[in-house]
Write a protein that holds these residues in place. Structure first.
Motif, PDB file in Angstrom:
ATOM      1  N   SER A 179       0.278  14.859   4.716  1.00 33.25           N
ATOM      2  CA  SER A 179       0.610  16.242   4.228  1.00 33.25           C
ATOM      3  C   SER A 179       0.554  17.254   5.228  1.00 33.25           C
ATOM      4  O   SER A 179      -0.650  17.044   6.142  1.00 33.25           O
ATOM      5  CB  SER A 179      -0.503  16.583   3.154  1.00 33.25           C
ATOM      6  N   ILE A 194       4.913  17.255   1.897  1.00 34.23           N
ATOM      7  CA  ILE A 194       4.093  15.705   1.941  1.00 34.23           C
ATOM      8  C   ILE A 194       5.182  14.645   2.056  1.00 34.23           C
ATOM      9  O   ILE A 194       6.359  15.032   1.764  1.00 34.23           O
ATOM     10  CB  ILE A 194       3.451  15.766   0.500  1.00 34.23           C
ATOM     11  N   ALA A 195       4.709  13.648   2.174  1.00 36.17           N
ATOM     12  CA  ALA A 195       5.868  12.399   2.299  1.00 36.17           C
ATOM     13  C   ALA A 195       4.914  11.208   1.814  1.00 36.17           C
ATOM     14  O   ALA A 195       3.603  10.990   2.248  1.00 36.17           O
ATOM     15  CB  ALA A 195       6.364  12.237   3.720  1.00 36.17           C
ATOM     16  N   PHE A 196       5.539  10.131   1.233  1.00 39.42           N
ATOM     17  CA  PHE A 196       4.656   8.956   0.758  1.00 39.42           C
ATOM     18  C   PHE A 196       5.702   7.937   1.127  1.00 39.42           C
ATOM     19  O   PHE A 196       6.834   8.182   1.118  1.00 39.42           O
ATOM     20  CB  PHE A 196       4.494   9.144  -0.842  1.00 39.42           C
ATOM     21  N   ALA A 197       5.132   6.684   1.496  1.00 35.69           N
ATOM     22  CA  ALA A 197       5.963   5.642   1.361  1.00 35.69           C
ATOM     23  C   ALA A 197       5.126   4.287   1.090  1.00 35.69           C
ATOM     24  O   ALA A 197       3.915   4.217   1.217  1.00 35.69           O
ATOM     25  CB  ALA A 197       6.434   5.311   3.152  1.00 35.69           C
ATOM     26  N   LEU A 198       5.925   3.203   0.801  1.00 34.57           N
ATOM     27  CA  LEU A 198       5.397   1.692   0.307  1.00 34.57           C
ATOM     28  C   LEU A 198       5.409   1.065   1.438  1.00 34.57           C
ATOM     29  O   LEU A 198       6.774   0.987   2.009  1.00 34.57           O
ATOM     30  CB  LEU A 198       6.217   1.311  -0.775  1.00 34.57           C
ATOM     31  N   THR A 258       0.896  -1.245   0.077  1.00 33.46           N
ATOM     32  CA  THR A 258       0.069   0.094   0.071  1.00 33.46           C
ATOM     33  C   THR A 258       0.788   1.279   0.029  1.00 33.46           C
ATOM     34  O   THR A 258       1.984   1.400   0.619  1.00 33.46           O
ATOM     35  CB  THR A 258      -0.796   0.047   1.271  1.00 33.46           C
ATOM     36  N   VAL A 259       0.521   2.273  -0.698  1.00 34.12           N
ATOM     37  CA  VAL A 259       1.270   3.386  -0.469  1.00 34.12           C
ATOM     38  C   VAL A 259       0.444   4.382   0.279  1.00 34.12           C
ATOM     39  O   VAL A 259      -0.543   4.543   0.218  1.00 34.12           O
ATOM     40  CB  VAL A 259       1.307   4.226  -2.165  1.00 34.12           C
ATOM     41  N   VAL A 260       1.181   4.847   1.446  1.00 36.99           N
ATOM     42  CA  VAL A 260       0.550   5.846   2.450  1.00 36.99           C
ATOM     43  C   VAL A 260       1.334   7.196   2.163  1.00 36.99           C
ATOM     44  O   VAL A 260       2.457   7.436   1.538  1.00 36.99           O
ATOM     45  CB  VAL A 260       0.891   5.227   4.018  1.00 36.99           C
ATOM     46  N   GLY A 261       0.337   8.309   2.706  1.00 36.57           N
ATOM     47  CA  GLY A 261       1.073   9.444   2.302  1.00 36.57           C
ATOM     48  C   GLY A 261       0.350  10.390   3.565  1.00 36.57           C
ATOM     49  O   GLY A 261      -0.490  10.136   3.935  1.00 36.57           O
ATOM     50  N   TYR A 287       6.752   9.034  11.655  1.00 34.80           N
ATOM     51  CA  TYR A 287       7.338  10.133  10.744  1.00 34.80           C
ATOM     52  C   TYR A 287       7.946  10.924  11.866  1.00 34.80           C
ATOM     53  O   TYR A 287       7.351  11.092  12.914  1.00 34.80           O
ATOM     54  CB  TYR A 287       6.204  10.683   9.905  1.00 34.80           C
TER      55      TYR A 287
END
Length: 79
Positions: A15, A58-62, A10-13, A41
């Motif tokens: 902001s 923003i930041a995203f992570a798999l 899943t990709v989470v993000g 984070y």
């Protein structure tokens, strides 16, 4: 574009709106109990003159796929 296997991931993000680029959140890790996911984070608290421009914070992570809830936990900045 990278190819992700969304049956496993899943990709989470997150902001924090718009602000100085040096203060964008950074995902440091994620843990799962097999049902729910906790994403850790931090937000840097110091910057330099090089980051005086505004941008999306923003930041995203798999992360591993979960069927339950996703919780975000802000940890203290390491510096």
């Amino acid at each position: 574009m990278p190819t992700y296997d969304f049956t496993k991931y899943t990709v989470v993000g997150l902001s924090n709106g718009i602000g100085k680029w040096c203060f964008a959140p950074r995902v440091t890790g994620a843990t799962s109990d097999g049902k729910d996911l906790v994403v850790h984070y931090f937000v840097p608290t110091t910057g330099t003159l090089a980051c005086m421009f505004n941008g999306p914070l923003i930041a995203f992570a798999l992360v591993p796929q979960v069927k339950g809830n996703v919780q975000f936990v802000q940890d203290p900045a390491p510096f």
